[in-house]
Design a protein around this motif. Structure first.
Motif, mmCIF file in Angstrom:
data_model
loop_
_atom_site.group_PDB
_atom_site.id
_atom_site.type_symbol
_atom_site.label_atom_id
_atom_site.label_comp_id
_atom_site.label_asym_id
_atom_site.label_seq_id
_atom_site.Cartn_x
_atom_site.Cartn_y
_atom_site.Cartn_z
ATOM 1 N N ALA A 23 -80.013 -16.312 36.313
ATOM 2 C CA ALA A 23 -79.152 -17.354 36.875
ATOM 3 C C ALA A 23 -77.996 -17.680 35.935
ATOM 4 C CB ALA A 23 -79.969 -18.602 37.160
ATOM 5 N N ALA A 24 -78.277 -17.728 34.623
ATOM 6 C CA ALA A 24 -77.226 -18.027 33.650
ATOM 7 C C ALA A 24 -76.176 -16.922 33.634
ATOM 8 C CB ALA A 24 -77.828 -18.198 32.266
ATOM 9 N N GLY A 25 -76.618 -15.665 33.762
ATOM 10 C CA GLY A 25 -75.668 -14.565 33.767
ATOM 11 C C GLY A 25 -74.704 -14.633 34.929
ATOM 12 N N VAL A 26 -75.236 -14.864 36.123
ATOM 13 C CA VAL A 26 -74.370 -15.005 37.299
ATOM 14 C C VAL A 26 -73.491 -16.238 37.159
ATOM 15 C CG1 VAL A 26 -74.342 -15.325 39.797
ATOM 16 C CG2 VAL A 26 -76.015 -13.791 38.775
ATOM 17 N N GLY A 27 -74.058 -17.330 36.621
ATOM 18 C CA GLY A 27 -73.287 -18.554 36.451
ATOM 19 C C GLY A 27 -72.140 -18.396 35.475
ATOM 20 N N ILE A 28 -72.377 -17.659 34.383
ATOM 21 C CA ILE A 28 -71.305 -17.419 33.409
ATOM 22 C C ILE A 28 -70.141 -16.699 34.071
ATOM 23 C CG2 ILE A 28 -70.705 -16.046 31.369
ATOM 24 C CD1 ILE A 28 -73.452 -16.758 30.236
ATOM 25 N N TYR A 29 -70.450 -15.685 34.852
ATOM 26 C CA TYR A 29 -69.393 -14.919 35.524
ATOM 27 C C TYR A 29 -68.635 -15.819 36.500
ATOM 28 C CZ TYR A 29 -67.273 -10.519 37.038
ATOM 29 O OH TYR A 29 -66.400 -9.500 37.282
ATOM 30 N N LEU A 30 -69.372 -16.627 37.238
ATOM 31 C CA LEU A 30 -68.735 -17.502 38.227
ATOM 32 C C LEU A 30 -67.844 -18.541 37.556
ATOM 33 C CD1 LEU A 30 -68.575 -18.316 41.239
ATOM 34 C CD2 LEU A 30 -70.518 -19.814 40.825
ATOM 35 N N VAL A 31 -68.357 -19.193 36.510
ATOM 36 C CA VAL A 31 -67.593 -20.244 35.825
ATOM 37 C C VAL A 31 -66.397 -19.650 35.094
ATOM 38 C CG1 VAL A 31 -67.689 -21.968 33.979
ATOM 39 C CG2 VAL A 31 -69.570 -21.776 35.618
ATOM 40 N N ALA A 32 -66.562 -18.437 34.528
ATOM 41 C CA ALA A 32 -65.440 -17.801 33.837
ATOM 42 C C ALA A 32 -64.267 -17.553 34.772
ATOM 43 C CB ALA A 32 -65.900 -16.479 33.220
ATOM 44 N N GLY A 33 -64.563 -17.391 36.055
ATOM 45 C CA GLY A 33 -63.485 -17.233 37.022
ATOM 46 C C GLY A 33 -62.899 -18.550 37.479
ATOM 47 N N ILE A 89 -66.777 -12.035 27.586
ATOM 48 C CA ILE A 89 -67.598 -13.089 28.185
ATOM 49 C C ILE A 89 -68.237 -12.601 29.475
ATOM 50 C CG2 ILE A 89 -67.532 -15.408 29.190
ATOM 51 C CD1 ILE A 89 -65.257 -16.062 27.277
ATOM 52 N N LEU A 90 -67.468 -11.899 30.298
ATOM 53 C CA LEU A 90 -68.004 -11.363 31.544
ATOM 54 C C LEU A 90 -69.079 -10.322 31.264
ATOM 55 C CD1 LEU A 90 -64.678 -10.989 33.577
ATOM 56 C CD2 LEU A 90 -66.318 -12.881 33.599
ATOM 57 N N ASN A 91 -68.873 -9.507 30.243
ATOM 58 C CA ASN A 91 -69.886 -8.530 29.863
ATOM 59 C C ASN A 91 -71.191 -9.209 29.480
ATOM 60 O OD1 ASN A 91 -69.314 -5.738 30.092
ATOM 61 N ND2 ASN A 91 -67.837 -5.860 28.429
ATOM 62 N N ALA A 92 -71.103 -10.296 28.728
ATOM 63 C CA ALA A 92 -72.309 -11.015 28.314
ATOM 64 C C ALA A 92 -73.041 -11.589 29.524
ATOM 65 C CB ALA A 92 -71.936 -12.127 27.340
ATOM 66 N N GLY A 93 -72.283 -12.139 30.480
ATOM 67 C CA GLY A 93 -72.906 -12.670 31.686
ATOM 68 C C GLY A 93 -73.623 -11.597 32.484
ATOM 69 N N VAL A 94 -72.992 -10.455 32.626
ATOM 70 C CA VAL A 94 -73.608 -9.347 33.359
ATOM 71 C C VAL A 94 -74.870 -8.873 32.651
ATOM 72 C CG1 VAL A 94 -73.298 -6.959 34.094
ATOM 73 C CG2 VAL A 94 -71.463 -8.598 34.431
ATOM 74 N N ALA A 95 -74.835 -8.789 31.333
ATOM 75 C CA ALA A 95 -76.008 -8.337 30.572
ATOM 76 C C ALA A 95 -77.189 -9.280 30.780
ATOM 77 C CB ALA A 95 -75.668 -8.236 29.086
ATOM 78 N N LEU A 96 -76.943 -10.582 30.749
ATOM 79 C CA LEU A 96 -78.018 -11.554 30.980
ATOM 80 C C LEU A 96 -78.603 -11.397 32.375
ATOM 81 C CD1 LEU A 96 -76.575 -14.814 29.364
ATOM 82 C CD2 LEU A 96 -78.565 -13.508 28.593
ATOM 83 N N ALA A 97 -77.735 -11.244 33.369
ATOM 84 C CA ALA A 97 -78.205 -11.117 34.749
ATOM 85 C C ALA A 97 -79.007 -9.838 34.950
ATOM 86 C CB ALA A 97 -77.022 -11.161 35.713
ATOM 87 N N VAL A 98 -78.515 -8.735 34.427
ATOM 88 C CA VAL A 98 -79.180 -7.446 34.611
ATOM 89 C C VAL A 98 -80.516 -7.410 33.865
ATOM 90 C CG1 VAL A 98 -79.022 -4.978 34.113
ATOM 91 C CG2 VAL A 98 -77.067 -6.179 35.082
ATOM 92 N N GLY A 110 -82.401 -9.942 32.871
ATOM 93 C CA GLY A 110 -83.345 -10.853 33.518
ATOM 94 C C GLY A 110 -83.848 -10.318 34.840
ATOM 95 N N GLY A 111 -82.954 -9.721 35.629
ATOM 96 C CA GLY A 111 -83.348 -9.200 36.934
ATOM 97 C C GLY A 111 -84.294 -8.019 36.836
ATOM 98 N N PHE A 112 -83.967 -7.053 35.987
ATOM 99 C CA PHE A 112 -84.815 -5.865 35.854
ATOM 100 C C PHE A 112 -86.185 -6.219 35.276
ATOM 101 C CE2 PHE A 112 -81.231 -2.458 35.653
ATOM 102 C CZ PHE A 112 -80.938 -2.740 36.977
ATOM 103 N N CYS A 113 -86.217 -7.142 34.302
ATOM 104 C CA CYS A 113 -87.500 -7.556 33.738
ATOM 105 C C CYS A 113 -88.342 -8.310 34.760
ATOM 106 C CB CYS A 113 -87.285 -8.417 32.497
ATOM 107 S SG CYS A 113 -86.713 -7.512 31.052
#
Length: 208
Positions: A135-145, A176-185, A187-190
């Protein structure tokens, strides 16, 4: 082109997070929805089974982990984790980025499972933390935009200093977007891995 426009040396990162950054946000929500769907389908009425005992298959001998597997996994797990972080942080400079780095980080957690076993793995890899990570990863990407909109710019338009070409802090919003994607991916795969591995466990007494 990349070095002039965004001070990045990885053209794939420039296209993914700048030229088509809004499309990449949509892909993040697709991943988020897919992980949610898999979790709901597999969980069903089973709940959060965390039994340490694997399901017994009749007429099949249960093999324990060898010392070689345990030792190798204990060495490769932390190394793989560090490599995943490296790939994420250098996504604007070299091939890689958030998705690749997040996938490697998720693989590192599975190496912990191979080396330490299911009970120890579940003490480290917790569902709540993974849900927060995704959730934080997707949120970072959304807020960064959204932040550039407050500054009078367009969605996902870069408003940060671009930094020096070849520097770890180059690329403006892209790290920043890369970090958000990494958190989302990661967390999702795990989360998916947890659900699949829980299917191999004997039910707890309160689940029978």
């Amino acid at each position: 082109m990349g070095t002039d426009l965004r001070h990045v040396t990885n053209m794939v990162a420039l296209v993914t997070f700048d030229v088509r950054g809004f499309d990449t946000l949509g892909e993040e929500f697709i991943l988020f929805s897919a992980v949610t769907g898999v979790t709901m389908l597999l969980r069903g009425d089973r709940g959060e089974g965390t039994s340490a005992d694997p399901v017994r298959i009749p007429h099949r001998r249960r093999e324990g982990r060898s010392e070689a597997v345990t030792g190798t996994a204990r060495w490769l797990g932390p190394m793989t984790l560090l490599f995943g972080i490296y790939v994420t942080l250098h996504g604007q400079l070299t091939p890689g980025g958030g998705f690749q780095g997040g996938s490697i980080i998720a693989a590192a957690t599975l190496l912990i499972y191979l080396g330490e076993g299911y009970p120890a793995w579940r003490k480290i890899v917790r569902s709540v933390l993974l849900d927060l990570s995704e959730a934080a990863g997707v949120g970072i990407y959304l807020v960064a935009g959204l932040v550039p909109l407050l500054a009078g710019a367009t969605y996902l338009e870069n408003i940060l200093p671009l930094g020096e070409v070849g520097s770890l802090l180059s690329g403006g919003l892209i790290p920043i977007l890369n970090a958000g994607v990494a958190l989302a991916v990661a967390g999702g795969f795990c989360s998916i891995a947890i659900e699949f591995l829980e299917e191999t466990r004997e039910p707890n007494e309160d689940e029978t």
